[in-house]
Design a protein around this motif. Structure first.
Motif, PDB file in Angstrom:
ATOM      1  N   VAL A 248     -14.331 -87.158  62.688  1.00 17.18           N
ATOM      2  CA  VAL A 248     -14.934 -87.843  63.825  1.00 17.18           C
ATOM      3  C   VAL A 248     -13.987 -88.940  64.299  1.00 17.18           C
ATOM      4  O   VAL A 248     -13.579 -89.796  63.511  1.00 17.18           O
ATOM      5  CB  VAL A 248     -16.308 -88.428  63.454  1.00 17.18           C
ATOM      6  CG1 VAL A 248     -16.911 -89.174  64.624  1.00 17.18           C
ATOM      7  CG2 VAL A 248     -17.246 -87.328  62.981  1.00 17.18           C
TER       8      VAL A 248
ATOM      9  N   ALA B  49     -24.607 -90.416  69.523  1.00 17.12           N
ATOM     10  CA  ALA B  49     -24.070 -91.361  68.546  1.00 17.12           C
ATOM     11  C   ALA B  49     -24.971 -92.593  68.556  1.00 17.12           C
ATOM     12  O   ALA B  49     -25.229 -93.165  69.616  1.00 17.12           O
ATOM     13  CB  ALA B  49     -22.645 -91.745  68.905  1.00 17.12           C
TER      14      ALA B  49
ATOM     15  N   SER C 232     -24.936 -91.151  74.472  1.00 12.65           N
ATOM     16  CA  SER C 232     -25.108 -89.699  74.458  1.00 12.65           C
ATOM     17  C   SER C 232     -24.683 -89.131  75.803  1.00 12.65           C
ATOM     18  O   SER C 232     -24.707 -89.814  76.817  1.00 12.65           O
ATOM     19  CB  SER C 232     -26.553 -89.320  74.156  1.00 12.65           C
ATOM     20  OG  SER C 232     -27.397 -89.694  75.216  1.00 12.65           O
TER      21      SER C 232
ATOM     22  N   VAL D 195     -16.616 -90.199  71.727  1.00 13.25           N
ATOM     23  CA  VAL D 195     -16.674 -89.657  70.376  1.00 13.25           C
ATOM     24  C   VAL D 195     -16.245 -88.195  70.426  1.00 13.25           C
ATOM     25  O   VAL D 195     -16.697 -87.437  71.295  1.00 13.25           O
ATOM     26  CB  VAL D 195     -18.094 -89.764  69.786  1.00 13.25           C
ATOM     27  CG1 VAL D 195     -18.144 -89.167  68.391  1.00 13.25           C
ATOM     28  CG2 VAL D 195     -18.571 -91.201  69.775  1.00 13.25           C
TER      29      VAL D 195
ATOM     30  N   LEU E 264     -24.017 -89.513  63.986  1.00 11.36           N
ATOM     31  CA  LEU E 264     -23.640 -88.638  65.090  1.00 11.36           C
ATOM     32  C   LEU E 264     -24.235 -87.265  64.834  1.00 11.36           C
ATOM     33  O   LEU E 264     -24.036 -86.692  63.765  1.00 11.36           O
ATOM     34  CB  LEU E 264     -22.114 -88.527  65.213  1.00 11.36           C
ATOM     35  CG  LEU E 264     -21.590 -87.526  66.253  1.00 11.36           C
ATOM     36  CD1 LEU E 264     -22.015 -87.930  67.664  1.00 11.36           C
ATOM     37  CD2 LEU E 264     -20.083 -87.396  66.163  1.00 11.36           C
TER      38      LEU E 264
ATOM     39  N   SER F 147     -18.693 -86.433  72.975  1.00  8.36           N
ATOM     40  CA  SER F 147     -19.853 -87.179  73.429  1.00  8.36           C
ATOM     41  C   SER F 147     -19.373 -88.561  73.850  1.00  8.36           C
ATOM     42  O   SER F 147     -18.236 -88.941  73.578  1.00  8.36           O
ATOM     43  CB  SER F 147     -20.895 -87.290  72.311  1.00  8.36           C
ATOM     44  OG  SER F 147     -22.021 -88.002  72.777  1.00  8.36           O
TER      45      SER F 147
END
Length: 187
Positions: free
Chosen positions: A37, A124, A138, A174, A91, A167
């Protein structure tokens, strides 16, 4: 926007004729592995971490090569303490998409390669312990994945899967990349 996407997918599935379903099969797949991530936050910086990922996917194979799927995956969950507060960071994602697969054995068995793509909503969240404030970012964005595996029968197979989901929102981006082992049961 997401309501319109879900409505369009629902109408497309409802419009398929009954004979199209006669040769197909439903499926459920569980996956577990590792997620990498990467997080980029405006004004704060960048960071990355690994965590155990798991998910469940289900859908319908219209024929041995084409399917639709829906899924839920948990990519990351960790707690941090800065000496004053505890932060819980999570997440996860939900999505809907198309799957394609090519078997190299007879009777839809043997080795296969595949791919999948669609739209996923990655969420997240950051929860601050001892505070009423929570943060959430999001967005609905495209996802994609590839797989290779072996179908032991027409109803069961194992695969290795790579997936990528993005995202973000409110100055946070992310990216989650997963490498998982999946087991699929077709019925």
């Amino acid at each position: 926007m997401k309501k319109q996407i879900m409505l369009a997918v629902s109408l497309a599935l409802a419009g398929l004729s009954a004979p199209a379903f006669a040769d197909g099969s439903g499926f459920i797949r569980v996956e577990a592995g590792r997620a990498d991530v990467d997080i980029r936050a405006d004004g704060i910086g960048n960071g990355s971490d690994d965590d155990t990922a798991f998910g469940v996917r289900g859908g319908y194979w219209f024929n041995p090569n084409i399917a639709v799927e829906g899924f839920y995956s948990r990519y990351y969950s960790a707690s941090y303490n800065d000496g004053f507060d505890t932060y819980d960071v999570k997440l996860h994602g939900v999505g809907v998409g198309l799957v394609a697969k090519k078997n190299f054995g007879g009777n839809h068995t043997g080795f296969f390669v595949g791919g999948r793509a669609g739209v996923a909503r990655g969420v997240a969240t950051v929860e601050f312990d001892g505070s009423l404030e929570d943060a959430e970012a999001s967005s609905a964005k495209p996802y994609f994945g590839v797989s290779a595996g072996y179908d032991f029968s027409e109803t069961f197979g194992l695969s290795v899967n790579y997936d990528r989901l993005k995202s973000g929102g409110d100055g946070v981006d992310v990216t989650a990349e997963t490498l998982t082992l999946g087991a699929e049961l077709r019925f």
